[in-house]
Write a protein that holds these residues in place. Sequence first.
Motif, PDB file in Angstrom:
ATOM      1  N   VAL A 182      40.628 170.957  72.703  1.00  0.00           N
ATOM      2  CA  VAL A 182      39.345 170.531  72.146  1.00  0.00           C
ATOM      3  C   VAL A 182      39.054 171.293  70.857  1.00  0.00           C
ATOM      4  O   VAL A 182      38.632 170.709  69.846  1.00  0.00           O
ATOM      5  N   VAL A 183      39.288 172.600  70.870  1.00  0.00           N
ATOM      6  CA  VAL A 183      39.059 173.401  69.673  1.00  0.00           C
ATOM      7  C   VAL A 183      39.980 172.949  68.544  1.00  0.00           C
ATOM      8  O   VAL A 183      39.549 172.808  67.387  1.00  0.00           O
ATOM      9  N   ALA A 184      41.246 172.706  68.853  1.00  0.00           N
ATOM     10  CA  ALA A 184      42.222 172.334  67.829  1.00  0.00           C
ATOM     11  C   ALA A 184      41.841 171.037  67.132  1.00  0.00           C
ATOM     12  O   ALA A 184      41.968 170.918  65.904  1.00  0.00           O
ATOM     13  N   TYR A 185      41.356 170.046  67.896  1.00  0.00           N
ATOM     14  CA  TYR A 185      41.072 168.734  67.311  1.00  0.00           C
ATOM     15  C   TYR A 185      39.647 168.590  66.779  1.00  0.00           C
ATOM     16  O   TYR A 185      39.392 167.689  65.983  1.00  0.00           O
ATOM     17  N   ARG A 186      38.746 169.460  67.196  1.00  0.00           N
ATOM     18  CA  ARG A 186      37.357 169.318  66.766  1.00  0.00           C
ATOM     19  C   ARG A 186      36.859 170.532  65.972  1.00  0.00           C
ATOM     20  O   ARG A 186      35.671 170.659  65.723  1.00  0.00           O
ATOM     21  N   GLN A 187      37.745 171.399  65.576  1.00  0.00           N
ATOM     22  CA  GLN A 187      37.329 172.629  64.887  1.00  0.00           C
ATOM     23  C   GLN A 187      36.766 172.354  63.500  1.00  0.00           C
ATOM     24  O   GLN A 187      37.165 171.376  62.861  1.00  0.00           O
ATOM     25  N   PRO A 188      35.808 173.203  63.066  1.00  0.00           N
ATOM     26  CA  PRO A 188      35.175 174.271  63.842  1.00  0.00           C
ATOM     27  C   PRO A 188      34.171 173.708  64.838  1.00  0.00           C
ATOM     28  O   PRO A 188      33.468 172.746  64.531  1.00  0.00           O
ATOM     29  N   ILE A 189      34.096 174.323  65.996  1.00  0.00           N
ATOM     30  CA  ILE A 189      33.257 173.786  67.066  1.00  0.00           C
ATOM     31  C   ILE A 189      32.658 174.938  67.857  1.00  0.00           C
ATOM     32  O   ILE A 189      33.264 176.005  67.982  1.00  0.00           O
ATOM     33  N   SER A 190      31.459 174.738  68.379  1.00  0.00           N
ATOM     34  CA  SER A 190      30.778 175.769  69.156  1.00  0.00           C
ATOM     35  C   SER A 190      31.197 175.692  70.618  1.00  0.00           C
ATOM     36  O   SER A 190      31.721 174.679  71.085  1.00  0.00           O
ATOM     37  N   ASP A 206      47.817 169.378  60.377  1.00  0.00           N
ATOM     38  CA  ASP A 206      48.122 167.957  60.184  1.00  0.00           C
ATOM     39  C   ASP A 206      49.333 167.516  60.997  1.00  0.00           C
ATOM     40  O   ASP A 206      49.588 166.315  61.126  1.00  0.00           O
ATOM     41  N   GLU A 207      50.072 168.467  61.568  1.00  0.00           N
ATOM     42  CA  GLU A 207      51.223 168.125  62.391  1.00  0.00           C
ATOM     43  C   GLU A 207      50.880 168.037  63.877  1.00  0.00           C
ATOM     44  O   GLU A 207      51.759 167.813  64.708  1.00  0.00           O
ATOM     45  N   LEU A 208      49.604 168.224  64.213  1.00  0.00           N
ATOM     46  CA  LEU A 208      49.197 168.056  65.608  1.00  0.00           C
ATOM     47  C   LEU A 208      49.464 166.615  66.060  1.00  0.00           C
ATOM     48  O   LEU A 208      49.288 165.675  65.283  1.00  0.00           O
ATOM     49  N   PRO A 209      49.874 166.415  67.304  1.00  0.00           N
ATOM     50  CA  PRO A 209      50.090 165.047  67.808  1.00  0.00           C
ATOM     51  C   PRO A 209      48.815 164.226  67.721  1.00  0.00           C
ATOM     52  O   PRO A 209      47.710 164.759  67.745  1.00  0.00           O
ATOM     53  N   GLU A 210      48.967 162.930  67.626  1.00  0.00           N
ATOM     54  CA  GLU A 210      47.811 162.041  67.475  1.00  0.00           C
ATOM     55  C   GLU A 210      47.106 161.861  68.812  1.00  0.00           C
ATOM     56  O   GLU A 210      47.257 160.863  69.497  1.00  0.00           O
ATOM     57  N   LEU A 211      46.328 162.869  69.182  1.00  0.00           N
ATOM     58  CA  LEU A 211      45.570 162.812  70.427  1.00  0.00           C
ATOM     59  C   LEU A 211      44.079 162.709  70.190  1.00  0.00           C
ATOM     60  O   LEU A 211      43.302 162.467  71.116  1.00  0.00           O
ATOM     61  N   ALA A 212      43.640 162.897  68.965  1.00  0.00           N
ATOM     62  CA  ALA A 212      42.216 162.897  68.654  1.00  0.00           C
ATOM     63  C   ALA A 212      41.488 161.635  69.106  1.00  0.00           C
ATOM     64  O   ALA A 212      40.340 161.718  69.552  1.00  0.00           O
ATOM     65  N   PRO A 213      42.079 160.435  69.007  1.00  0.00           N
ATOM     66  CA  PRO A 213      41.348 159.240  69.429  1.00  0.00           C
ATOM     67  C   PRO A 213      40.920 159.262  70.888  1.00  0.00           C
ATOM     68  O   PRO A 213      40.010 158.537  71.286  1.00  0.00           O
TER      69      PRO A 213
END
Length: 257
Positions: free
Chosen positions: A156-164, A219-226
């Motif tokens: 969650v942190v990796a895909y939504r950073q910065p995040i509380s 930018d090399e993170l797998p496409e999991l954000a959706p």
Amino acid sequence: MSGAAGGGAHDSAEAHDTAEAHDTAEAHDTAEAYDITEAGADGGVPGQRPEAPAGALGVAELELKPALEAVLMVVDEPATEEHLARVLERPRRAVALALRELSDDYARQGRGFDLRLVAGGWRFYSRAEYADAVESFVLDGQQARLTQAALETLAVVAYRQPISRSRVSAVRGVNCDGVMRTLLQRGLVEEAGTEPETGAILYRTTTYFLERMGLRGLDELPELAPFLPEADAVEGDSAEGIPSFDVDDSGDSQTDH
């Protein structure tokens, strides 16, 4: 005659004094030279760098590829091409070419390690094919992997950073304070300022996270954000002031559903 004799004695005395003065000066010079030599043997005169032994090569004269290997063997984080070029006194282009050639050589030879460009720098890594051998040696019966709860929070942190923390907890549906502390202690996440609206502390992943994941950048993170909801669509009313539960990384404060 007596005058001549007296003059001769005077001349002899002057000659004797001159000889003694000369010998004393030579002895003084020799002592100074000895002191300097001795000081040099113990690391050189203070403020003066000792001369390199005769025949020793300067950094710029060393063979580039072995020099790169020697340096990369002792780095504790990926070394950038600019840094390597500076310390080895070579053009960056030559260093970059040598690094890629070394990486190709190791791959072609099937070595147990390879040289990778990760997180903006170069570093030696054990080859994936031998991960089981490395894991057996490093763990040696100990369990050092992140728990499922920690992995989910880190994602969650990796895909939504910065995040509380409150938004991370809202995304996962559980309080994540304990898990976030674990990720902070392991150096995988770090503080990244505060949220303007609420003053809550924001978190982001670290360079160490990229290194452990084998990524050059986010930018090399797998496409999991959706598969994750947008942060703005998440209820953020689980404020940062919410009481924290004293938990460790073995799980969350509530049972995941």
